[in-house]
Write a protein that holds these residues in place. Structure first.
Motif, PDB file in Angstrom:
ATOM      1  N   ILE A 289      78.747  48.368  52.738  1.00  0.00           N
ATOM      2  CA  ILE A 289      78.401  49.204  53.892  1.00  0.00           C
ATOM      3  C   ILE A 289      78.319  48.347  55.155  1.00  0.00           C
ATOM      4  O   ILE A 289      78.738  48.768  56.233  1.00  0.00           O
ATOM      5  CB  ILE A 289      77.079  49.935  53.633  1.00  0.00           C
ATOM      6  N   SER A 290      77.804  47.117  55.015  1.00  0.00           N
ATOM      7  CA  SER A 290      77.711  46.218  56.165  1.00  0.00           C
ATOM      8  C   SER A 290      79.079  45.935  56.752  1.00  0.00           C
ATOM      9  O   SER A 290      79.254  45.884  57.978  1.00  0.00           O
ATOM     10  CB  SER A 290      77.035  44.904  55.763  1.00  0.00           C
ATOM     11  N   MET A 291      80.058  45.746  55.891  1.00  0.00           N
ATOM     12  CA  MET A 291      81.413  45.439  56.364  1.00  0.00           C
ATOM     13  C   MET A 291      82.123  46.677  56.895  1.00  0.00           C
ATOM     14  O   MET A 291      82.766  46.646  57.946  1.00  0.00           O
ATOM     15  CB  MET A 291      82.227  44.796  55.229  1.00  0.00           C
TER      16      MET A 291
ATOM     17  N   ALA B  17      78.803  51.443  63.302  1.00  0.00           N
ATOM     18  CA  ALA B  17      77.784  52.481  63.147  1.00  0.00           C
ATOM     19  C   ALA B  17      76.406  51.854  63.006  1.00  0.00           C
ATOM     20  O   ALA B  17      75.428  52.312  63.611  1.00  0.00           O
ATOM     21  CB  ALA B  17      78.092  53.354  61.937  1.00  0.00           C
ATOM     22  N   LEU B  18      76.307  50.780  62.221  1.00  0.00           N
ATOM     23  CA  LEU B  18      75.018  50.122  62.013  1.00  0.00           C
ATOM     24  C   LEU B  18      74.485  49.526  63.317  1.00  0.00           C
ATOM     25  O   LEU B  18      73.280  49.555  63.580  1.00  0.00           O
ATOM     26  CB  LEU B  18      75.157  49.025  60.953  1.00  0.00           C
TER      27      LEU B  18
ATOM     28  N   GLN C   7      73.450  42.829  59.063  1.00  0.00           N
ATOM     29  CA  GLN C   7      73.805  43.119  57.674  1.00  0.00           C
ATOM     30  C   GLN C   7      72.710  43.949  57.032  1.00  0.00           C
ATOM     31  O   GLN C   7      71.522  43.735  57.284  1.00  0.00           O
ATOM     32  CB  GLN C   7      73.999  41.827  56.877  1.00  0.00           C
ATOM     33  N   VAL C   8      73.130  44.907  56.216  1.00  0.00           N
ATOM     34  CA  VAL C   8      72.171  45.641  55.389  1.00  0.00           C
ATOM     35  C   VAL C   8      71.748  44.722  54.260  1.00  0.00           C
ATOM     36  O   VAL C   8      72.585  44.237  53.500  1.00  0.00           O
ATOM     37  CB  VAL C   8      72.803  46.927  54.825  1.00  0.00           C
ATOM     38  N   ILE C   9      70.458  44.461  54.152  1.00  0.00           N
ATOM     39  CA  ILE C   9      70.007  43.542  53.103  1.00  0.00           C
ATOM     40  C   ILE C   9      69.372  44.275  51.931  1.00  0.00           C
ATOM     41  O   ILE C   9      69.244  43.715  50.848  1.00  0.00           O
ATOM     42  CB  ILE C   9      69.027  42.490  53.660  1.00  0.00           C
TER      43      ILE C   9
ATOM     44  N   VAL D  95      69.179  41.819  61.690  1.00  0.00           N
ATOM     45  CA  VAL D  95      70.001  41.662  62.887  1.00  0.00           C
ATOM     46  C   VAL D  95      69.581  40.395  63.620  1.00  0.00           C
ATOM     47  O   VAL D  95      68.402  40.072  63.712  1.00  0.00           O
ATOM     48  CB  VAL D  95      69.881  42.896  63.812  1.00  0.00           C
ATOM     49  N   GLU D  96      70.570  39.661  64.094  1.00  0.00           N
ATOM     50  CA  GLU D  96      70.321  38.486  64.927  1.00  0.00           C
ATOM     51  C   GLU D  96      70.694  38.838  66.357  1.00  0.00           C
ATOM     52  O   GLU D  96      71.817  39.278  66.623  1.00  0.00           O
ATOM     53  CB  GLU D  96      71.120  37.274  64.460  1.00  0.00           C
ATOM     54  N   VAL D  97      69.758  38.666  67.252  1.00  0.00           N
ATOM     55  CA  VAL D  97      69.948  39.014  68.657  1.00  0.00           C
ATOM     56  C   VAL D  97      69.884  37.745  69.488  1.00  0.00           C
ATOM     57  O   VAL D  97      68.944  36.952  69.356  1.00  0.00           O
ATOM     58  CB  VAL D  97      68.861  40.006  69.127  1.00  0.00           C
TER      59      VAL D  97
END
Length: 262
Positions: free
Chosen positions: A27-29, A34-35, A58-60, A71-73
């Protein structure tokens, strides 16, 4: 995040952990755009995320009720990682129901745009309000001459403390609407009982603060917009009667707040 060694161990044991992780990675890829929209829209208050600042996501983990997105911001002063939990609008039968999970992600994506716009408008309103507050806390805006009925708290520590506590409470964000309504109410009272010239025609209260609380009433300083333009005005509100005890001050304030909703 689950590492490759853990995935191999899960495959050998046939555990659900590997199925969950594989589906989360898929789903992450497949649903990265959308994520990203979902993260921007559903990030908790105080942890807002801008689309252009997202470096990685990434969905973990996920189950039948929600998913966790890492998420990395990255901003000018560096990068930070955070975990954003997002509840599904329609719970699934299990965390393995890929079709149901995708349906939920698509539904979240559909509603994300409206939420982002709503947050943007709220931020603009907050900025406008803060701009309108400028000058209201300035000593020059403070009353130089209180009305004849005004009573200062005096030397009694309990009354001084209660007046300051109520003033601080009324100036908090939770009472912003009530203080604005009190200001409008006070302006209306002035128009009813005297030839008030401070306000011309229809008006809008842009911002208001309670400058003072005393045993006989409240003193509000407000920025308004009327037919003559913007101006800062003073709005005194008298209690039905002056009080002598600290507990009675709060009761009197609650009484005025109740009266504007009758």
């Amino acid at each position: 995040m689950v590492g490759k060694g853990t995935q191999t161990f899960s495959q050998l044991n046939g555990s659900f952990l590997d199925q969950e992780t594989t589906l989360a990675e898929k789903i992450s890829m497949d649903r990265m755009d959308a994520l990203a929209k979902i993260v921007v829209a559903f990030a908790p208050e105080g942890r807002q995320v801008k689309m252009e600042d997202i470096e990685y996501l990434q969905v973990i983990s996920m189950d039948e009720n929600h998913l966790d997105i890492e998420v990395e911001v990255c901003e000018v002063d560096g990068c930070v990682s955070m975990l954003i939990p997002v509840m599904f609008p329609s719970p699934c039968n299990s965390g393995e129901d890929e079709e149901c999970l995708i349906d939920n992600i698509e539904e979240l994506q559909d509603s994300a745009g409206g939420l982002v716009i709503k947050r943007r408008l709220e931020a603009e309103e907050e900025n406008d309000y803060n701009s309108s507050l400028e000058g209201l806390f300035d000593p020059k805006a403070c009353a130089t001459e209180y009305p004849s009925w005004w009573i200062f708290p005096g030397q009694r520590e309990d009354i001084v403390l209660e007046c300051e506590t109520i003033r601080t409470l009324l100036n908090s964000a939770d009472f912003r609407q009530e203080v604005s309504e009190l200001t409008s109410y006070g302006i209306s009272l002035e128009r009813d009982y005297e030839d008030a010239e401070d306000v011309k025609g229809d008006f809008e209260v842009m911002a208001a603060v309670v400058q003072s609380v005393g045993p006989a009433g409240l003193y509000i300083v407000a920025r308004i917009q009327d037919q003559a333009g913007q101006s800062i005005i003073e709005v005194p509100l008298q209690f039905p009667k002056s009080v002598n005890e600290s507990s009675e001050i709060r009761t009197s304030v609650l009484g005025i707040l109740a009266s504007i909703h009758v």
